[in-house]
Scaffold this active site. Structure first.
Site, PDB file in Angstrom:
ATOM      1  N   HIS A   8       0.892  -1.157   0.000  1.00  0.00           N
ATOM      2  CA  HIS A   8       0.000   0.000   0.000  1.00  0.00           C
ATOM      3  C   HIS A   8       0.928   1.204   0.000  1.00  0.00           C
ATOM      4  CE1 HIS A   8      -3.195   2.767   0.700  1.00  0.00           C
ATOM      5  NE2 HIS A   8      -2.504   3.285   1.701  1.00  0.00           N
ATOM      6  N   ASP A  10       1.520   5.146   0.032  1.00  0.00           N
ATOM      7  CA  ASP A  10       1.157   6.545   0.206  1.00  0.00           C
ATOM      8  C   ASP A  10       2.381   7.354  -0.171  1.00  0.00           C
ATOM      9  OD1 ASP A  10      -1.517   6.475   1.270  1.00  0.00           O
ATOM     10  OD2 ASP A  10      -0.673   5.679   3.126  1.00  0.00           O
ATOM     11  N   ASP A 119      -8.349   0.716  -0.391  1.00  0.00           N
ATOM     12  CA  ASP A 119      -8.240   1.614   0.760  1.00  0.00           C
ATOM     13  C   ASP A 119      -9.107   2.858   0.614  1.00  0.00           C
ATOM     14  OD1 ASP A 119      -7.134   2.012   3.323  1.00  0.00           O
ATOM     15  OD2 ASP A 119      -5.721   3.470   2.517  1.00  0.00           O
TER      16      ASP A 119
END
Length: 176
Positions: A8, A10, A119
């Site tokens: 994931h 970011d 998400d």
């Protein structure tokens, strides 16, 4: 049950962009070596092309290795440019995001043909139509599924298009 090795990503959150990018570069350096040594291993860069673009800005000499991993079916890129919050933008932004993400992934060998949306904090009713407009018939998500959905696989019907086959997924966290 499927286990999908993935990250994931970011680009910026509780640390500055460059801190997260340094971690990304280290992870992808190791991943490319592992993919070359483990032909059966597969990895998903969480539905966005920005991560591989950020990596190749720092390591352009690794472009051939990335293309080879994509060609072998070991590394899934895109289809989005970035993971977005569907409620903070309009439909045109989602369409452009997919256009840019798909173009970026295709420069490296091709995009993942799944709307990977794990998400999100909810989903716009038009998401199935937008995905179908790009020929994407399946999606995978985790957060943001309405409470009324009581199973892992289901059809999500938008207001005017054929449904997408959706599958919810859980996540597991590995030690660093």
């Amino acid at each position: 049950m499927w286990i999908v090795p993935h990250t994931h990503w970011d680009r910026e959150w509780y640390e500055p962009h460059d801190v997260f990018r340094a971690r990304l570069v280290s992870m992808l350096d190791s991943l490319l070596t592992m993919l070359e040594g483990e032909p059966a291993y597969r990895f998903t860069l969480d539905g966005q092309s920005a991560a591989i673009d950020d990596y190749l800005e720092i390591r352009p000499e690794e472009t051939a290795r990335v293309r080879a991993a994509v060609a072998r079916g070991q590394l899934a890129l895109g289809p989005f440019q970035i993971l977005l919050d569907e409620f903070c933008c309009d439909g045109e932004t989602i369409v452009r995001n997919l256009e840019h993400g798909i173009a970026s992934a295709r420069r490296l060998g091709g995009e993942m043909r799944v709307g990977y949306l794990p998400d999100m904090f909810g989903h716009a009713a038009q998401t199935p139509q937008i995905l179908r407009g790009f020929g994407i018939a399946d999606a995978s998500l985790w957060r943001g599924v309405p409470a009324a959905v009581d199973r892992h696989a289901f059809l999500w019907e938008g207001s005017t298009a054929p449904p997408c086959a959706w599958s919810t997924c859980g996540t597991a966290t590995a030690a660093p």
